[in-house]
Design a protein around this motif. Sequence first.
Motif, PDB file in Angstrom:
ATOM      1  N   PHE A  23     -12.766   2.799   5.785  1.00 38.14           N
ATOM      2  CA  PHE A  23     -11.753   2.757   6.831  1.00 38.14           C
ATOM      3  C   PHE A  23     -11.148   4.153   6.928  1.00 38.14           C
ATOM      4  N   SER A  24     -11.156   4.732   8.098  1.00 37.81           N
ATOM      5  CA  SER A  24     -10.515   6.031   8.309  1.00 37.81           C
ATOM      6  C   SER A  24      -9.010   5.841   8.380  1.00 37.81           C
ATOM      7  N   ILE A  25      -8.301   6.812   7.866  1.00 35.86           N
ATOM      8  CA  ILE A  25      -6.838   6.790   7.910  1.00 35.86           C
ATOM      9  C   ILE A  25      -6.423   7.498   9.193  1.00 35.86           C
ATOM     10  N   PRO A  26      -5.539   6.900   9.993  1.00 40.83           N
ATOM     11  CA  PRO A  26      -5.168   7.480  11.288  1.00 40.83           C
ATOM     12  C   PRO A  26      -4.551   8.878  11.203  1.00 40.83           C
ATOM     13  N   ILE A  35      -4.131   3.051  -5.044  1.00 43.89           N
ATOM     14  CA  ILE A  35      -4.442   1.919  -4.169  1.00 43.89           C
ATOM     15  C   ILE A  35      -4.308   0.634  -4.981  1.00 43.89           C
ATOM     16  N   ALA A  36      -3.804  -0.421  -4.348  1.00 40.86           N
ATOM     17  CA  ALA A  36      -3.628  -1.704  -5.035  1.00 40.86           C
ATOM     18  C   ALA A  36      -3.694  -2.843  -4.033  1.00 40.86           C
ATOM     19  N   ALA A  37      -4.218  -3.960  -4.479  1.00 35.92           N
ATOM     20  CA  ALA A  37      -4.229  -5.170  -3.658  1.00 35.92           C
ATOM     21  C   ALA A  37      -2.793  -5.640  -3.459  1.00 35.92           C
ATOM     22  N   ALA A  38      -2.542  -6.331  -2.355  1.00 36.07           N
ATOM     23  CA  ALA A  38      -1.198  -6.799  -2.047  1.00 36.07           C
ATOM     24  C   ALA A  38      -1.263  -8.171  -1.398  1.00 36.07           C
ATOM     25  N   LEU A  39      -0.186  -8.922  -1.506  1.00 39.63           N
ATOM     26  CA  LEU A  39      -0.152 -10.304  -1.034  1.00 39.63           C
ATOM     27  C   LEU A  39      -0.189 -10.428   0.485  1.00 39.63           C
ATOM     28  N   ASN A  40       0.748  -9.797   1.178  1.00 40.31           N
ATOM     29  CA  ASN A  40       0.840  -9.929   2.630  1.00 40.31           C
ATOM     30  C   ASN A  40      -0.069  -8.965   3.378  1.00 40.31           C
ATOM     31  N   TYR A  41      -0.637  -8.018   2.676  1.00 44.92           N
ATOM     32  CA  TYR A  41      -1.556  -7.056   3.251  1.00 44.92           C
ATOM     33  C   TYR A  41      -2.824  -7.161   2.406  1.00 44.92           C
ATOM     34  N   GLU A  42      -3.951  -6.772   2.943  1.00 47.42           N
ATOM     35  CA  GLU A  42      -5.144  -6.797   2.101  1.00 47.42           C
ATOM     36  C   GLU A  42      -4.990  -5.840   0.922  1.00 47.42           C
ATOM     37  N   LEU A  43      -4.381  -4.673   1.162  1.00 45.01           N
ATOM     38  CA  LEU A  43      -4.107  -3.701   0.117  1.00 45.01           C
ATOM     39  C   LEU A  43      -3.186  -2.629   0.668  1.00 45.01           C
ATOM     40  N   GLU A  57      -3.797  -4.250   7.201  1.00 41.12           N
ATOM     41  CA  GLU A  57      -3.336  -5.535   7.723  1.00 41.12           C
ATOM     42  C   GLU A  57      -4.345  -5.993   8.772  1.00 41.12           C
ATOM     43  N   ASN A  58      -4.915  -7.162   8.584  1.00 40.36           N
ATOM     44  CA  ASN A  58      -5.916  -7.684   9.528  1.00 40.36           C
ATOM     45  C   ASN A  58      -7.018  -6.669   9.803  1.00 40.36           C
ATOM     46  N   TYR A  59      -7.501  -6.034   8.747  1.00 38.22           N
ATOM     47  CA  TYR A  59      -8.589  -5.054   8.793  1.00 38.22           C
ATOM     48  C   TYR A  59      -8.260  -3.808   9.606  1.00 38.22           C
ATOM     49  N   GLN A  60      -6.978  -3.524   9.776  1.00 39.64           N
ATOM     50  CA  GLN A  60      -6.527  -2.302  10.445  1.00 39.64           C
ATOM     51  C   GLN A  60      -5.613  -1.533   9.491  1.00 39.64           C
ATOM     52  N   VAL A  61      -5.753  -0.210   9.462  1.00 40.93           N
ATOM     53  CA  VAL A  61      -4.875   0.615   8.650  1.00 40.93           C
ATOM     54  C   VAL A  61      -3.569   0.827   9.412  1.00 40.93           C
ATOM     55  N   VAL A  62      -2.447   0.455   8.793  1.00 34.67           N
ATOM     56  CA  VAL A  62      -1.119   0.716   9.349  1.00 34.67           C
ATOM     57  C   VAL A  62      -0.377   1.605   8.359  1.00 34.67           C
ATOM     58  N   ALA A 101       7.817  -8.391   3.954  1.00 35.99           N
ATOM     59  CA  ALA A 101       8.411  -9.119   5.084  1.00 35.99           C
ATOM     60  C   ALA A 101       7.326  -9.563   6.062  1.00 35.99           C
ATOM     61  N   GLY A 102       6.090  -9.657   5.587  1.00 39.94           N
ATOM     62  CA  GLY A 102       5.010 -10.099   6.462  1.00 39.94           C
ATOM     63  C   GLY A 102       4.240  -8.972   7.107  1.00 39.94           C
ATOM     64  N   SER A 103       4.895  -7.832   7.361  1.00 41.00           N
ATOM     65  CA  SER A 103       4.195  -6.667   7.894  1.00 41.00           C
ATOM     66  C   SER A 103       4.832  -5.416   7.307  1.00 41.00           C
ATOM     67  N   LEU A 104       4.075  -4.350   7.246  1.00 39.67           N
ATOM     68  CA  LEU A 104       4.577  -3.101   6.681  1.00 39.67           C
ATOM     69  C   LEU A 104       5.755  -2.569   7.490  1.00 39.67           C
ATOM     70  N   ALA A 105       5.708  -2.704   8.790  1.00 33.30           N
ATOM     71  CA  ALA A 105       6.790  -2.213   9.651  1.00 33.30           C
ATOM     72  C   ALA A 105       8.105  -2.932   9.378  1.00 33.30           C
ATOM     73  N   GLN A 106       8.046  -4.197   8.985  1.00 35.14           N
ATOM     74  CA  GLN A 106       9.254  -4.994   8.752  1.00 35.14           C
ATOM     75  C   GLN A 106       9.727  -4.955   7.300  1.00 35.14           C
ATOM     76  N   ALA A 107       8.915  -4.435   6.392  1.00 35.38           N
ATOM     77  CA  ALA A 107       9.276  -4.408   4.973  1.00 35.38           C
ATOM     78  C   ALA A 107      10.511  -3.532   4.757  1.00 35.38           C
ATOM     79  N   ARG A 108      11.412  -4.004   3.909  1.00 35.77           N
ATOM     80  CA  ARG A 108      12.616  -3.237   3.565  1.00 35.77           C
ATOM     81  C   ARG A 108      12.259  -2.243   2.455  1.00 35.77           C
ATOM     82  N   LEU A 109      12.628  -0.982   2.653  1.00 32.58           N
ATOM     83  CA  LEU A 109      12.310   0.093   1.721  1.00 32.58           C
ATOM     84  C   LEU A 109      13.542   0.462   0.899  1.00 32.58           C
ATOM     85  N   GLU A 110      13.345   0.585  -0.415  1.00 36.99           N
ATOM     86  CA  GLU A 110      14.382   1.105  -1.306  1.00 36.99           C
ATOM     87  C   GLU A 110      13.756   2.212  -2.145  1.00 36.99           C
TER      88      GLU A 110
END
Length: 155
Positions: A23-26, A35-43, A57-62, A101-110
């Motif tokens: 997968f190319s990175i945008p 790199i690590a596997a993740a629950l709400n994202y493939e990794l 997420e859903n086979y797309q790099v975000v 939070a279900g998507s990387l864009a919605q995840a709360r960052l600390e």
Amino acid sequence: MWFTESAANKIGRVNTDGSITEFSIPTPNAQPRGIAAALNYELCFAEFGANQIGCVENYQVVERALPNPDSGPQDIAYWTDQGDVWFTESTGNRIGILHSAGSLAQARLEEFAVPTPASGLSGIVSNSCEGSAWFAEKSAGQIGFISPGGRITEY
């Protein structure tokens, strides 16, 4: 099995049949690292050169930019019970966490500053039972522990 290709600006996986999918990175020159596997994202993976965290997420790099310039995200650990992702900021000398939070864009960052300056953060592993993490401070010759609330203890 997932892996990063820092110079090629890709992440990849070895499939069960031995074939490789990439997968190319945008973002150009993202320099993917840990790199690590993740629950709400493939990794999820660290983008050292782009100052971002990337996830599939859903086979797309975000991607998600970090708020502090030149943080140098290096390593990632996934906390299985909550779906949160811990990461090191090697040049920013901080430990970060993305609260799922279900998507990387919605995840709360600390982000949490490591007490020892220029500690050379490297490697992180989560304790899935309690939501804490352990990390290495290679330049300081120390091991650090971070509690779920962000309290850091150095050994």
